[in-house]
Write an enzyme that holds these catalytic residues in place. Sequence first.
Site, PDB file in Angstrom:
ATOM      1  N   GLY A  51       5.316 -29.638 -14.096  1.00 10.29           N
ATOM      2  CA  GLY A  51       6.390 -28.335 -13.522  1.00 10.29           C
ATOM      3  C   GLY A  51       7.433 -29.243 -13.682  1.00 10.29           C
ATOM      4  O   GLY A  51       9.171 -28.744 -13.706  1.00 10.29           O
ATOM      5  N   SER A  52       8.150 -30.278 -14.291  1.00 17.95           N
ATOM      6  CA  SER A  52       9.032 -31.322 -14.378  1.00 17.95           C
ATOM      7  C   SER A  52       8.921 -30.896 -15.942  1.00 17.95           C
ATOM      8  O   SER A  52       8.271 -31.033 -16.805  1.00 17.95           O
ATOM      9  CB  SER A  52       8.520 -32.713 -13.955  1.00 17.95           C
ATOM     10  OG  SER A  52       9.509 -33.992 -14.686  1.00 17.95           O
ATOM     11  N   THR A  53      10.775 -31.068 -16.711  1.00 19.94           N
ATOM     12  CA  THR A  53      10.542 -30.846 -17.479  1.00 19.94           C
ATOM     13  C   THR A  53      10.418 -31.718 -18.535  1.00 19.94           C
ATOM     14  O   THR A  53      10.248 -31.767 -19.513  1.00 19.94           O
ATOM     15  CB  THR A  53      11.383 -30.308 -17.628  1.00 19.94           C
ATOM     16  OG1 THR A  53      13.171 -30.632 -17.469  1.00 19.94           O
ATOM     17  CG2 THR A  53      11.302 -28.267 -17.107  1.00 19.94           C
TER      18      THR A  53
END
Lengths: 213, 213
Positions: free
Chosen positions: B10-12
């Site tokens: 979910g973290s880019t």
Amino acid sequence: MVIEFWFSIGSTYSYLTVMRIEDVAQEAGAEVRWRPFDVRHVMVTQNNVPFKDKPVKAAYMWRDIERRAPRYGLSPRLPAPYPLAELVFANRVATLGAQQGWVADYTRATYRRWFEAGQPAGEEPNLSESLAEIGLDPETVIREAGTPDIEARLQEATAEAMDLGVFGAPSFVVGEEVFWGDDRLEDALDWARRGRLDQARHGGGARPPGLSR
Amino acid sequence: MVIEFWFSIGSTYSYLTVMRIEDVAQEAGAEVRWRPFDVRHVMVTQNNVPFKDKPVKAAYMWRDIERRAPRYGLSPRLPAPYPLAELVFANRVATLGAQQGWVADYTRATYRRWFEAGQPAGEEPNLSESLAEIGLDPETVIREAGTPDIEARLQEATAEAMDLGVFGAPSFVVGEEVFWGDDRLEDALDWARRGRLDQARHGGGARPPGLSR
């Protein structure tokens, strides 16, 4: 080859950049344009205030700076006083310095006092001592920095920063590209030289620019 | 020598780390412990949500990843779908994978589909195809990842992350030191090796670890 260095006296990570950018840019063959602006205005406008009411992130920031400073030969006394009450005036003085050719010297002198002697920038004794150190008459400078003309120039620079896509400090602008953070200075210089990032610049085994002398 | 890799699917920026950390750590002689947690919960709790309602900063983030990806031999299709609707479930699967020994393979597979094929992680078709690709039965894994035990383990890991001082992803923990951001992976490995940052690791002229083969 020009790199625009957008900074605010008041930004903590900018300490690392202010103290090394001229050396690093010189080795890369780049010219630095020092562009003071009011990062606090930008961050409040964009709902992007980095450390206020974020104690865990703020503690990390100080530790991160402490770990990285020795890499650049720096010995700060941390945490430095933060935030700066006189951020705007500190940057009005820098704005005057950009007009008159002493912005880099003043910014280094005032950051050194702020980060190494614990004296907040933009107020006394930091302000007058930094100006005297670089050969200026503090009273004259402080009067000129308080004029509406300088106030307007700082506001214009802040609007220009936002137009360019700058949202934090330090930032580096090369052509249309924005690079944010002291840790992106090498990326910005890569871009200035060849329009892409150099795969060889990170993680390698050679000495960093600015430390080879 | 162990480095804890705290990440959330979910973290880019974690894309850059997920795809390279095993190579980089292997060259540094470090072992990676993959620690999935719920970064969204941490960021909401700490009033530190990075990109929501911050369009200028979000646009910069995508461009920054785009510029850096080629350095690591990556070719993402950007922007990737963001934010992830199924962030929590994606990380429950990773939590199960950490128990069962396939967390790294799954995380790379699901990030590749998310960032290179535009399929959000944590939902179909990404979820089942990523699991099948690494030799697992999707139906079984999805059932096990939905149990209260796995839900509790992810919550416990998230609490542990906060106790350690982790406030964002990716983060690296070495002993008591936290390093935040893909751009701090080399700092974390320096610390694991010698308890300080290596002056020679940044800005030099050699090839980066992980790209020398």
